[in-house]
Motif scaffolding. Structure first.
Motif, short mmCIF file in Angstrom:
data_model
loop_
_atom_site.label_atom_id
_atom_site.label_comp_id
_atom_site.label_asym_id
_atom_site.label_seq_id
_atom_site.Cartn_x
_atom_site.Cartn_y
_atom_site.Cartn_z
N GLU A 1 1.03 -0.86 -0.48
CA GLU A 1 0.15 -0.03 -0.04
C GLU A 1 0.97 1.49 0.48
O GLU A 1 0.59 2.14 0.48
CB GLU A 1 -1.33 0.01 1.19
CG GLU A 1 -2.38 -1.78 1.46
CD GLU A 1 -2.76 -1.36 2.19
OE1 GLU A 1 -3.35 0.10 2.84
OE2 GLU A 1 -3.14 -1.94 2.33
N GLY B 1 1.03 3.61 -2.56
CA GLY B 1 0.58 4.26 -3.56
C GLY B 1 1.83 4.40 -4.59
O GLY B 1 1.34 5.64 -5.05
N LEU C 1 -4.63 1.88 -6.17
CA LEU C 1 -5.06 1.51 -5.04
C LEU C 1 -5.91 1.55 -4.38
O LEU C 1 -6.30 0.22 -3.28
CB LEU C 1 -3.41 2.66 -3.98
CG LEU C 1 -3.42 2.14 -2.36
CD1 LEU C 1 -2.93 0.86 -2.38
CD2 LEU C 1 -2.19 2.86 -2.09
N ASP C 2 -6.51 2.31 -4.03
CA ASP C 2 -8.47 2.51 -3.65
C ASP C 2 -8.94 0.09 -3.81
O ASP C 2 -9.29 -0.05 -2.43
CB ASP C 2 -9.06 2.83 -4.12
CG ASP C 2 -8.87 4.61 -4.31
OD1 ASP C 2 -9.56 5.40 -4.29
OD2 ASP C 2 -8.16 4.96 -3.20
N ARG D 1 -6.86 -2.07 -2.10
CA ARG D 1 -6.71 -2.12 -0.99
C ARG D 1 -8.32 -3.50 -0.71
O ARG D 1 -8.14 -3.70 0.16
CB ARG D 1 -6.77 -0.38 -0.20
CG ARG D 1 -5.95 -0.51 0.67
CD ARG D 1 -6.92 0.56 0.95
NE ARG D 1 -6.06 1.87 0.52
CZ ARG D 1 -5.80 3.34 0.65
NH1 ARG D 1 -4.32 3.29 1.48
NH2 ARG D 1 -5.82 3.89 -0.01
#
Lengths: 443, 321
Positions: free
Chosen positions: A409, A411, A424-425, A428
């Motif tokens: 994570e 980014g 990344l959203d 995750r």
């Protein structure tokens, strides 16, 4: 040839606006709010009640279970109440409210500034002291340190790696601490080495902090078991796995802990906290926080007690700018955007970053153009665009095979994407889903 | 505290890279080659290029706005590049109505029918070019001489590759080919201009070296090894490298994002494949030029390459001291 991790990496603009600013102590307000959950693991059980007098260092909350940490009072005064208040998570959680009176410290704490180098404690005694003092990882992860220093049975530590990298743009708290508390950090490292029974420590520092590298190299001459390694400026050099790869040329296998390759990594701020805890009997009650941002009048590094509201820190740095769009607790790559600034400083607050309105919102996302940039820069060697598509279409088995759970994570993928895709959203989201599936499978 | 704060997940900064930046970067990289083509073929080159760009952009606009009912994305520069590359792949005396058909094929079939930028399987400009080659073989294979070399206006001559296949004695010198004085399509003229474009794109990190280098090295080694056995000028590796659309293809066409592999190793395999097929077609196939077909073939294999050739994962090989 500067050492660095071998897969991926990006180079965001450093924006170290507060570099070179020496640490300034911020005044203590009339009331502090100390959250009982400031670490990974179970929140503390309060051991004080309304009306109790406290001094700096008085135990406020006891840890629950092994993966937990004690919390101590950062001020002296009287406990006002134990109630729920907002913290950086955006939710209301249990906190100890304290009305501040003077600044009296617990008698056991040595408040003198003299350096204490000798430590005749055993490994177990050191770890117990670290546990009692409520030390957690100061890089932002807040993992209870005594847990990290207690390797699982069957594993053995070979090298202690100290993370002085501070690869996040804007943040300079670690850098300033390294310049001002060099010897204390070195003693802290010696103590940590004793705790995990190793005779080799390496401090990794990114090459944009030449003054810190030089200072440490000079002082480390009196500490022959401690090396200083300057590292290439690349994000995420400070990620645990990347740092181990850079310093030791060993890659922690997927799903394994760093101890499996013989490494124990600690942030340089944690090393300093360990020094204070073991040599000065001082529990973790304050920390250095970088307050910064392009429109901030006075970007600075402040020493703040835990529990001080962020509004005080922002006012100290010149106040919240008119055109503020976003406030981030931590650094710009992995920090958390907060909804309100009246939340308290906690053990993990490494920085307060104020982002102007024009930079606060994301742009509309477009189709993936298959440029492959996200694939090239992923430090874990994953394929972010594929992982995002798999998550979108909820193809969990493939996502697991593509090692979505390896994602750290950092980014870098979202940062690089020319189509402004929120890689990344989705990753995750997919990570959470896949980990849930894996957990359910085990049961 | 009156400010409403934006709360969104990390990361909270962006590199500022956009699709348009990459596309316009490619455009800038094409400028040297364009200038050479203007010098060599004059007004025709200008008219052809501008017309091709217009046809491509209009096609994309019409399809997006009226058929798909979406906001047109012509500003991102990708249709402009397809237009330029299509023009660079055709003879400078091609009638404009044929060029228009090529543009509609390139954008309409090659790009939009697959879902637009990023979703296409084949390089749109090459698809358009091959479409035209097969549909209008005569017009697509009459190559005007550069105005500097033409005895009369409009005189045509065989390209280097046509000579290599059918008439090796008539080949021009290597330096002529490097600097851009030969008969051929308007984009394949100056190797130096194309290489300048490559250096620019590498510097701006628009592409990496893997595809162009693997293609050129493969072609060089393959033809060199054949040249050892049969040193006819038709097999000369230097001439092969500098002739035809190889440099244009290796630098600008094969490197198209959507149609090339994602991982670095995948790109190398892709490049080697293009090199091998190009040489095979040139030496033993029916056509004098093989780059277009080679690239299209490897475009088709790209999804397969992506499936089996993954980037090196962290921790895959555990290193022990």
């Amino acid at each position: 040839m500067l050492k660095t991790f071998r897969i991926g990496g990006i180079h965001p603009k450093e924006n170290k606006l507060s570099a070179g600013k020496s640490i300034e102590s911020i005044p203590i307000p009339s009331e502090v709010i100390v959250p009982l959950a400031q670490h990974i693991g179970a929140p503390c059980q309060p051991v004080v009640k309304r009306g109790d007098p406290v001094k700096v260092g008085t135990l406020l909350g006891k840890s629950v279970g092994f993966v937990s940490a004690n919390i101590h009072s950062p001020v002296s005064g009287k406990v006002k109440k134990i109630d729920k208040a907002y913290d950086s998570s955006g939710y209301k959680r249990d906190c100890v409210f304290i009305n501040v009176e003077n600044d009296e410290w617990d008698e056991s704490i040595d408040t003198t500034a003299a350096l204490v180098r000798d430590c005749s404690l055993t490994s177990k005694e050191i770890i117990d002291k670290i546990f009692a003092a409520g030390i957690v990882g100061m890089g932002g992860a807040t993992f209870p340190t005594h847990v990290k220093l207690t390797p699982p049975p069957g594993t053995k530590a070979e090298v202690l790696i100290i993370n002085g990298v501070e690869c996040e743009p804007y943040l300079t708290a670690d850098h300033t601490l390294m310049m001002e508390k060099t010897e204390e950090i070195l003693v802290g490292i010696e103590i940590l080495m004793k705790a995990v029974n190793v005779n080799r420590a390496v401090i990794g520092i990114e090459n944009n902090k030449r003054d810190a590298i030089d200072k440490f190299k000079q002082f480390a001459k009196s500490y022959p078991t401690i090396e200083v390694q300057s590292l290439k400026v690349q994000y995420p050099q400070g990620g645990e796995k990347q740092l181990i790869d850079a310093v030791l040329r060993r890659q922690v296998p997927s799903g394994a802990l760093p101890i499996s390759v013989g490494a124990v990594v600690q942030n340089v701020g944690t090393a300093f906290a360990v020094y204070e805890a073991v040599q000065k009997n001082k529990p973790l009650v304050e920390r250095v926080v970088t307050v910064t941002g392009k429109q901030v009048a006075n970007p600075c590094n402040v020493l703040s007690r835990i529990g001080v509201p962020l509004t005080d820190l922002i006012d100290y740095a010149g106040g919240l700018p008119e055109t503020t769009g976003k406030v981030v607790s931590g650094g710009p790559m992995m920090g958390k955007a907060i909804a309100r600034i009246d939340i308290p400083v906690t053990k993990g607050t490494s920085g307060v970053l104020i982002i102007p309105t024009l930079e606060a919102r994301r742009k509309l996302m477009k189709d993936c153009i298959k440029c492959g940039k996200c694939v090239n820069i992923c430090p874990m060697g994953l394929n972010p665009t594929t992982l995002m598509t798999l998550t979108e279409y909820e193809v969990w088995e493939k996502a697991e095979k593509e090692k979505i759970t390896d994602c750290i994570e950092c980014g870098s993928c979202s940062y690089t994407c020319p189509s402004d895709r929120p890689l990344l959203d989705y990753i995750r989201l997919g990570k959470g889903k896949v980990m849930g599936i894996m957990r359910a499978r085990k049961n | 505290m009156e400010n409403k704060l934006v709360v969104s997940p990390s990361p909270h900064v962006h590199s500022g890279d956009t699709i348009a930046k990459n596309m316009y970067g490619v455009l800038i990289a094409l400028v040297p080659a364009f200038l050479v083509s203007l010098y060599v073929f004059g007004l025709n080159a200008l008219i052809l290029t501008v017309a091709s760009v217009l046809f491509c952009v209009i096609t994309e606009y019409v399809i997006q706005r009226y058929m798909l009912k979406r906001i047109p994305t012509i500003a991102d520069g990708s249709a402009i590049i397809t237009g330029i590359l299509l023009a660079f792949n055709v003879p400078s005396n091609l009638p404009l109505w044929i060029l228009a058909i090529g543009a509609i094929a390139a954008i309409g079939i090659g790009k939009m029918s697959f879902g637009g930028l990023g979703n296409n399987i084949f390089n749109p400009a090459l698809l358009g070019r091959v479409f035209l080659l097969i549909s209008f073989p005569t017009q697509m294979t009459s190559w005007p001489l550069p105005s500097t070399m033409a005895p009369v206006d409009g005189a045509t001559a065989a390209t280097v590759l046509e000579n290599m296949k059918y008439n090796p004695e008539a080949l021009s010198s290597v330096s002529d080919m490097f600097f851009g004085l030969e008969s051929g399509s308007i984009g394949e003229m100056s190797a130096m201009a194309l290489l300048l474009g490559l250096i620019y794109m590498l510097w701006k990190r628009i592409i990496t070296w893997h595809i162009p280098v693997s293609i050129l090295v493969t072609v060089g080694l393959f033809t060199a090894s054949i040249y050892l056995f049969d040193p006819s000028p038709a097999n000369n590796p230097l001439i092969h490298l500098l002739s035809g659309g190889l440099l244009l293809g290796a630098i600008f066409m094969a490197t198209d994002y959507a149609t090339s592999p994602l991982s670095k190793n995948g790109m190398l395999i892709y490049g080697v494949g293009i090199g091998v097929v190009t040489v095979c077609i040139r030496l033993w196939g029916a056509y004098p030029e093989g780059v277009s077909f080679a690239i299209l073939l490897m475009n088709a294999l790209t999804p397969l390459i992506n499936m089996y050739v993954k980037p090196k994962r962290f921790g895959e090989v555990v290193k022990n001291v």
